[in-house]
Scaffold this motif. Structure first.
Motif, PDB file in Angstrom:
ATOM      1  N   LEU A 144      81.143  78.592  84.477  1.00 51.13           N
ATOM      2  CA  LEU A 144      80.887  78.602  83.037  1.00 51.13           C
ATOM      3  C   LEU A 144      81.050  77.200  82.458  1.00 51.13           C
ATOM      4  O   LEU A 144      80.253  76.746  81.625  1.00 51.13           O
ATOM      5  CB  LEU A 144      81.840  79.566  82.329  1.00 51.13           C
ATOM      6  CG  LEU A 144      81.791  81.034  82.752  1.00 51.13           C
ATOM      7  CD1 LEU A 144      82.848  81.821  81.984  1.00 51.13           C
ATOM      8  CD2 LEU A 144      80.419  81.629  82.531  1.00 51.13           C
ATOM      9  N   MET A 155      73.212  78.875  81.420  1.00 46.97           N
ATOM     10  CA  MET A 155      74.531  79.485  81.515  1.00 46.97           C
ATOM     11  C   MET A 155      74.706  80.579  80.474  1.00 46.97           C
ATOM     12  O   MET A 155      75.213  81.666  80.774  1.00 46.97           O
ATOM     13  CB  MET A 155      75.609  78.405  81.354  1.00 46.97           C
ATOM     14  CG  MET A 155      77.044  78.909  81.492  1.00 46.97           C
ATOM     15  SD  MET A 155      77.722  79.658  79.990  1.00 46.97           S
ATOM     16  CE  MET A 155      77.786  78.244  78.884  1.00 46.97           C
ATOM     17  N   ASN A 156      74.284  80.325  79.233  1.00 49.97           N
ATOM     18  CA  ASN A 156      74.409  81.348  78.191  1.00 49.97           C
ATOM     19  C   ASN A 156      73.611  82.600  78.536  1.00 49.97           C
ATOM     20  O   ASN A 156      74.049  83.723  78.275  1.00 49.97           O
ATOM     21  CB  ASN A 156      73.946  80.781  76.850  1.00 49.97           C
ATOM     22  CG  ASN A 156      75.040  80.007  76.131  1.00 49.97           C
ATOM     23  OD1 ASN A 156      76.218  80.168  76.425  1.00 49.97           O
ATOM     24  ND2 ASN A 156      74.647  79.153  75.204  1.00 49.97           N
ATOM     25  N   GLU A 158      72.854  83.664  81.591  1.00 48.02           N
ATOM     26  CA  GLU A 158      73.536  84.339  82.699  1.00 48.02           C
ATOM     27  C   GLU A 158      74.806  85.037  82.223  1.00 48.02           C
ATOM     28  O   GLU A 158      75.113  86.158  82.645  1.00 48.02           O
ATOM     29  CB  GLU A 158      73.863  83.326  83.791  1.00 48.02           C
ATOM     30  CG  GLU A 158      72.623  82.783  84.498  1.00 48.02           C
ATOM     31  CD  GLU A 158      72.911  81.566  85.341  1.00 48.02           C
ATOM     32  OE1 GLU A 158      74.104  81.189  85.466  1.00 48.02           O
ATOM     33  OE2 GLU A 158      71.954  80.967  85.867  1.00 48.02           O
ATOM     34  N   PHE A 159      75.543  84.382  81.336  1.00 45.85           N
ATOM     35  CA  PHE A 159      76.761  84.985  80.794  1.00 45.85           C
ATOM     36  C   PHE A 159      76.424  86.249  80.008  1.00 45.85           C
ATOM     37  O   PHE A 159      77.133  87.263  80.104  1.00 45.85           O
ATOM     38  CB  PHE A 159      77.477  83.977  79.902  1.00 45.85           C
ATOM     39  CG  PHE A 159      78.782  84.470  79.335  1.00 45.85           C
ATOM     40  CD1 PHE A 159      79.895  84.611  80.127  1.00 45.85           C
ATOM     41  CD2 PHE A 159      78.889  84.792  77.979  1.00 45.85           C
ATOM     42  CE1 PHE A 159      81.107  85.062  79.605  1.00 45.85           C
ATOM     43  CE2 PHE A 159      80.085  85.240  77.448  1.00 45.85           C
ATOM     44  CZ  PHE A 159      81.196  85.376  78.266  1.00 45.85           C
ATOM     45  N   ALA A 192      86.332  76.776  77.138  1.00 46.00           N
ATOM     46  CA  ALA A 192      86.354  77.528  78.396  1.00 46.00           C
ATOM     47  C   ALA A 192      87.488  77.035  79.294  1.00 46.00           C
ATOM     48  O   ALA A 192      88.144  77.834  79.978  1.00 46.00           O
ATOM     49  CB  ALA A 192      85.016  77.414  79.107  1.00 46.00           C
ATOM     50  N   ILE A 221      84.430  90.390  82.848  1.00 50.16           N
ATOM     51  CA  ILE A 221      84.799  89.054  82.391  1.00 50.16           C
ATOM     52  C   ILE A 221      86.309  88.947  82.181  1.00 50.16           C
ATOM     53  O   ILE A 221      86.947  87.991  82.642  1.00 50.16           O
ATOM     54  CB  ILE A 221      84.027  88.706  81.112  1.00 50.16           C
ATOM     55  CG1 ILE A 221      82.527  88.624  81.432  1.00 50.16           C
ATOM     56  CG2 ILE A 221      84.518  87.382  80.518  1.00 50.16           C
ATOM     57  CD1 ILE A 221      81.639  88.513  80.228  1.00 50.16           C
TER      58      ILE A 221
END
Length: 267
Positions: A144, A155-156, A158-159, A192, A221
Motif C-alpha cells: 500500500l 493502488m487505490n 486494487e485496495f 499508511a 484489511i
C-alpha cells in the motif's frame, strides 16, 4: 461547511449538518468524510446532528508536507471539537479513523465525547510485535505504501477491490476511487506508515465511555481476530457487534444494519 485551524495553522475541513445529538465521523484511509454519505442520509432523517471531518491531507482539508502521526490527527480532532464547542458526542471512527478515535480518547481525556463507535477500526495494533505475534507481517501492508509512492491510481483501485464482501456497482467503486485520488499522495503514504507501525494498546485503558465495536467477520484489511476481538477485551465498557455479511466496508456491505445500530447507540 467550515474550516477549523489546527494548532500548526493547517485548515481542517468540517461539514456540520442537522440538529440534535451529535455524531462526529472520522473517515478511513485514503478517503474523506464523504464516504459516510449513506449514513448521513439516514441519521439526519432520524434527527441527529452529523459532523464529518476531513483529516489533514484528505478531502477538502489542507494537504501539508510533514507529520501524519496519530498524535497529530488526534490534536486536529481536539481543535475541531473545541472550536465547535460541542459536547455529548458519539465519536464514530472507521478504519484509520478508528485508530485516530482510539488514540484521541486517551490523549485528550475523552474530551467532548460521551460514546465511542469503532467501525472496522484499524486499532489497536495491526502488525506483529514481540508480544503480539498474531499481528500481520509488515510485508502485507508495505505494498500500500509503495503503491502510494509509485502508482497511486492503481493502488487505490486494487485496495478498493479488497473492501467489500458483497458485490458493489462499478459506479460505487469508481466513486470511492475518486475519493482516494482527492487525497495527497504524501499523506496517503505517510499515514499508511502510521497505521502499519502504531501500537495503540496502551490507549485502550484510557477509554471509559460506552463503546460499540462494529466489525465485519470477512474483513481482509483489519482482520476480525486481531482488531475487533482485541478491542473488546481491552476496552472496559465495550460491546462487539458482528457483521456477518460484511468485509472491511461495512458502510456499504450492510448499510441498513449499521445505520440502525448507530442510531440506537447514539440516541
Amino acid at each position: 461547511m467550515t474550516h477549523v485551524q489546527a494548532e500548526d495553522g493547517t485548515e481542517i475541513f468540517v461539514r456540520d449538518m442537522g440538529e440534535g445529538d451529535p455524531i462526529v465521523f472520522l473517515h478511513g484511509w485514503p478517503l474523506s468524510h464523504r464516504m459516510f454519505e449513506y449514513q448521513y442520509h439516514y441519521l439526519l432523517d432520524e434527527g441527529f446532528r452529523c459532523i464529518g471531518i476531513d483529516h489533514r491531507g484528505y478531502g477538502e482539508s489542507d494537504k501539508p508536507y510533514g507529520d501524519y502521526s496519530y498524535d497529530r490527527f488526534a490534536d486536529d480532532l481536539k481543535a475541531v471539537l473545541d472550536e465547535l464547542d460541542v459536547d455529548g458526542v458519539t465519536l464514530a471512527g472507521f478504519s484509520m479513523g478508528g485508530g485516530i478515535a482510539t488514540h484521541y480518547m486517551n490523549r485528550h481525556d475523552e474530551a467532548h465525547v460521551d460514546k465511542l463507535a469503532l467501525l472496522a477500526a484499524a486499532s489497536p495494533c495491526l502488525t506483529k510485535k514481540s508480544d503480539f505475534p498474531e499481528g500481520l507481517d509488515e510485508e502485507e501492508l508495505n505494498p500500500l505504501i509503495e503503491g502510494a509512492r509509485t502508482d497511486r491510481a492503481a493502488m487505490n483501485a486494487e485496495f478498493g477491490q479488497m473492501l467489500f464482501h458483497t458485490e458493489q456497482s462499478d459506479e460505487m467503486m469508481e466513486w470511492l476511487w475518486s475519493l482516494g485520488m482527492d487525497a495527497s499522495g504524501l499523506a496517503t503514504a505517510a499515514s499508511a506508515e502510521t497505521f502499519r507501525d502504531a501500537d495503540l494498546r496502551p490507549d485502550m485503558d484510557g477509554i471509559t465511555v460506552p463503546t460499540k465495536i462494529y466489525h465485519g467477520v470477512h474483513d481482509e484489511i483489519t482482520p476480525f481476530e486481531i482488531t475487533a476481538e482485541v478491542l473488546e477485551d481491552g476496552i472496559e465498557n465495550a460491546e462487539l457487534v458482528r457483521f456477518e455479511n460484511s468485509g472491511h466496508g461495512l458502510v456499504a456491505d450492510e448499510t441498513e444494519k449499521l445505520n440502525e445500530e448507530l442510531a440506537e447507540f447514539a440516541g
